[in-house]
Motif scaffolding. Sequence first.
Motif, mmCIF file in Angstrom:
data_model
loop_
_atom_site.group_PDB
_atom_site.id
_atom_site.type_symbol
_atom_site.label_atom_id
_atom_site.label_comp_id
_atom_site.label_asym_id
_atom_site.label_seq_id
_atom_site.Cartn_x
_atom_site.Cartn_y
_atom_site.Cartn_z
ATOM 1 N N ASP A 54 0.830 -1.198 0.000
ATOM 2 C CA ASP A 54 0.000 0.000 0.000
ATOM 3 C C ASP A 54 0.870 1.257 0.000
ATOM 4 O O ASP A 54 0.611 2.203 -0.750
ATOM 5 C CB ASP A 54 -0.940 0.009 1.215
ATOM 6 N N GLU A 55 1.912 1.278 0.828
ATOM 7 C CA GLU A 55 2.842 2.413 0.849
ATOM 8 C C GLU A 55 3.544 2.560 -0.500
ATOM 9 O O GLU A 55 3.766 3.675 -0.965
ATOM 10 C CB GLU A 55 3.903 2.233 1.939
ATOM 11 N N ALA A 56 3.893 1.437 -1.104
ATOM 12 C CA ALA A 56 4.564 1.478 -2.405
ATOM 13 C C ALA A 56 3.667 2.133 -3.448
ATOM 14 O O ALA A 56 4.121 2.980 -4.226
ATOM 15 C CB ALA A 56 4.956 0.066 -2.846
ATOM 16 N N ARG A 57 2.402 1.759 -3.454
ATOM 17 C CA ARG A 57 1.462 2.357 -4.411
ATOM 18 C C ARG A 57 1.332 3.863 -4.167
ATOM 19 O O ARG A 57 1.264 4.643 -5.114
ATOM 20 C CB ARG A 57 0.103 1.669 -4.318
ATOM 21 N N GLU A 58 1.289 4.259 -2.901
ATOM 22 C CA GLU A 58 1.213 5.690 -2.573
ATOM 23 C C GLU A 58 2.442 6.433 -3.089
ATOM 24 O O GLU A 58 2.325 7.552 -3.599
ATOM 25 C CB GLU A 58 1.080 5.881 -1.062
ATOM 26 N N CYS A 59 3.610 5.824 -2.952
ATOM 27 C CA CYS A 59 4.845 6.448 -3.445
ATOM 28 C C CYS A 59 4.802 6.627 -4.955
ATOM 29 O O CYS A 59 5.264 7.643 -5.488
ATOM 30 C CB CYS A 59 6.066 5.600 -3.069
ATOM 31 N N LEU A 60 4.240 5.647 -5.641
ATOM 32 C CA LEU A 60 4.184 5.689 -7.099
ATOM 33 C C LEU A 60 3.071 6.605 -7.616
ATOM 34 O O LEU A 60 3.229 7.260 -8.636
ATOM 35 C CB LEU A 60 3.995 4.278 -7.657
ATOM 36 N N GLU A 61 1.973 6.660 -6.903
ATOM 37 C CA GLU A 61 0.812 7.411 -7.376
ATOM 38 C C GLU A 61 0.795 8.852 -6.882
ATOM 39 O O GLU A 61 0.162 9.703 -7.490
ATOM 40 C CB GLU A 61 -0.483 6.720 -6.902
ATOM 41 N N GLY A 62 1.473 9.137 -5.773
ATOM 42 C CA GLY A 62 1.363 10.442 -5.136
ATOM 43 C C GLY A 62 1.990 11.595 -5.882
ATOM 44 O O GLY A 62 1.716 12.746 -5.591
ATOM 45 N N ARG A 80 4.945 12.593 -5.656
ATOM 46 C CA ARG A 80 6.054 13.163 -4.879
ATOM 47 C C ARG A 80 7.403 12.642 -5.364
ATOM 48 O O ARG A 80 8.408 13.325 -5.276
ATOM 49 C CB ARG A 80 5.840 12.817 -3.406
ATOM 50 N N TYR A 81 7.402 11.412 -5.863
ATOM 51 C CA TYR A 81 8.644 10.774 -6.296
ATOM 52 C C TYR A 81 8.551 10.393 -7.769
ATOM 53 O O TYR A 81 7.479 10.072 -8.266
ATOM 54 C CB TYR A 81 8.904 9.486 -5.493
ATOM 55 N N SER A 82 9.688 10.390 -8.412
ATOM 56 C CA SER A 82 9.788 9.869 -9.772
ATOM 57 C C SER A 82 10.623 8.592 -9.674
ATOM 58 O O SER A 82 11.854 8.631 -9.696
ATOM 59 C CB SER A 82 10.471 10.895 -10.684
ATOM 60 N N ILE A 83 9.948 7.463 -9.541
ATOM 61 C CA ILE A 83 10.596 6.173 -9.303
ATOM 62 C C ILE A 83 11.087 5.593 -10.624
ATOM 63 O O ILE A 83 10.348 5.543 -11.607
ATOM 64 C CB ILE A 83 9.625 5.183 -8.623
ATOM 65 N N ASP A 84 12.337 5.136 -10.625
ATOM 66 C CA ASP A 84 12.921 4.518 -11.817
ATOM 67 C C ASP A 84 12.925 2.995 -11.734
ATOM 68 O O ASP A 84 12.790 2.313 -12.746
ATOM 69 C CB ASP A 84 14.359 5.014 -12.008
ATOM 70 N N ALA A 85 13.112 2.465 -10.525
ATOM 71 C CA ALA A 85 13.173 1.012 -10.341
ATOM 72 C C ALA A 85 12.594 0.671 -8.969
ATOM 73 O O ALA A 85 12.651 1.481 -8.043
ATOM 74 C CB ALA A 85 14.610 0.514 -10.435
ATOM 75 N N ALA A 86 12.049 -0.534 -8.848
ATOM 76 C CA ALA A 86 11.471 -0.992 -7.579
ATOM 77 C C ALA A 86 12.017 -2.370 -7.229
ATOM 78 O O ALA A 86 11.994 -3.274 -8.061
ATOM 79 C CB ALA A 86 9.949 -1.037 -7.676
ATOM 80 N N LEU A 87 12.512 -2.493 -5.998
ATOM 81 C CA LEU A 87 12.936 -3.779 -5.454
ATOM 82 C C LEU A 87 11.829 -4.229 -4.510
ATOM 83 O O LEU A 87 11.536 -3.547 -3.532
ATOM 84 C CB LEU A 87 14.245 -3.636 -4.675
ATOM 85 N N VAL A 138 8.776 1.997 -14.965
ATOM 86 C CA VAL A 138 9.462 1.586 -13.736
ATOM 87 C C VAL A 138 9.891 0.125 -13.874
ATOM 88 O O VAL A 138 9.062 -0.758 -14.104
ATOM 89 C CB VAL A 138 8.556 1.766 -12.500
ATOM 90 N N LYS A 139 11.176 -0.120 -13.736
ATOM 91 C CA LYS A 139 11.695 -1.484 -13.768
ATOM 92 C C LYS A 139 11.476 -2.128 -12.402
ATOM 93 O O LYS A 139 11.614 -1.473 -11.373
ATOM 94 C CB LYS A 139 13.185 -1.495 -14.102
ATOM 95 N N THR A 140 11.129 -3.415 -12.388
ATOM 96 C CA THR A 140 10.889 -4.108 -11.120
ATOM 97 C C THR A 140 11.818 -5.303 -10.967
ATOM 98 O O THR A 140 12.224 -5.923 -11.946
ATOM 99 C CB THR A 140 9.428 -4.588 -11.008
ATOM 100 N N MET A 141 12.132 -5.601 -9.707
ATOM 101 C CA MET A 141 12.951 -6.763 -9.365
ATOM 102 C C MET A 141 12.366 -7.376 -8.098
ATOM 103 O O MET A 141 12.139 -6.666 -7.114
ATOM 104 C CB MET A 141 14.392 -6.323 -9.124
ATOM 105 N N LEU A 142 12.089 -8.658 -8.139
ATOM 106 C CA LEU A 142 11.529 -9.369 -6.987
ATOM 107 C C LEU A 142 12.623 -10.099 -6.225
ATOM 108 O O LEU A 142 13.582 -10.589 -6.818
ATOM 109 C CB LEU A 142 10.485 -10.388 -7.453
ATOM 110 N N GLY A 143 12.457 -10.192 -4.921
ATOM 111 C CA GLY A 143 13.407 -10.933 -4.098
ATOM 112 C C GLY A 143 12.744 -11.382 -2.813
ATOM 113 O O GLY A 143 11.667 -10.919 -2.457
ATOM 114 N N ALA A 144 13.402 -12.277 -2.132
ATOM 115 C CA ALA A 144 12.931 -12.733 -0.821
ATOM 116 C C ALA A 144 13.797 -12.086 0.245
ATOM 117 O O ALA A 144 14.965 -11.810 0.019
ATOM 118 C CB ALA A 144 13.022 -14.252 -0.719
#
Length: 126
Positions: free
Chosen positions: A37-45, A47-54, A78-84
């Motif tokens: 939910d916080e991630a979506r707020e960061c992307l939609e708000g 306020r930030y211009s996100i280039d990549a998401a981990l 926005v490029k994405t990378m998944l991890g554990a």
Amino acid sequence: MQAATVLIVEQDVLVRHPLAEYLRECGYRVVEATDHDEARECLEGGRYSIDAALIDVGGPTGSGFALSAWIRGNHPTVKTMLGATVGKVLALAGDLCDEGPQAGKRLNYRPVLDHIRQLLASRKRP
């Protein structure tokens, strides 16, 4: 040229913060989110211009796969990378060895940094 901004989505502050600090030391701007939910707020708000998401594969508010798909659908640049998380990996490793996980070793974030650089290099700007 302005530094790229990386969004880290990870509930565990003991995992998120050291990785964020490492990336900052490498010259990236870093935005931290504890859940999807916080991630979506960061992307939609705006306020930030996100280039990549981990993104942590799990998480308290849903699957990292679902968040990654949402980002690709709503923020295709926005490029994405998944991890554990390290904690999850160590817990799983503990099931495989008699001594249990050994968390005292220093983490190597270099592969993460290299992957971010590759993702950003392949990104097409609008």
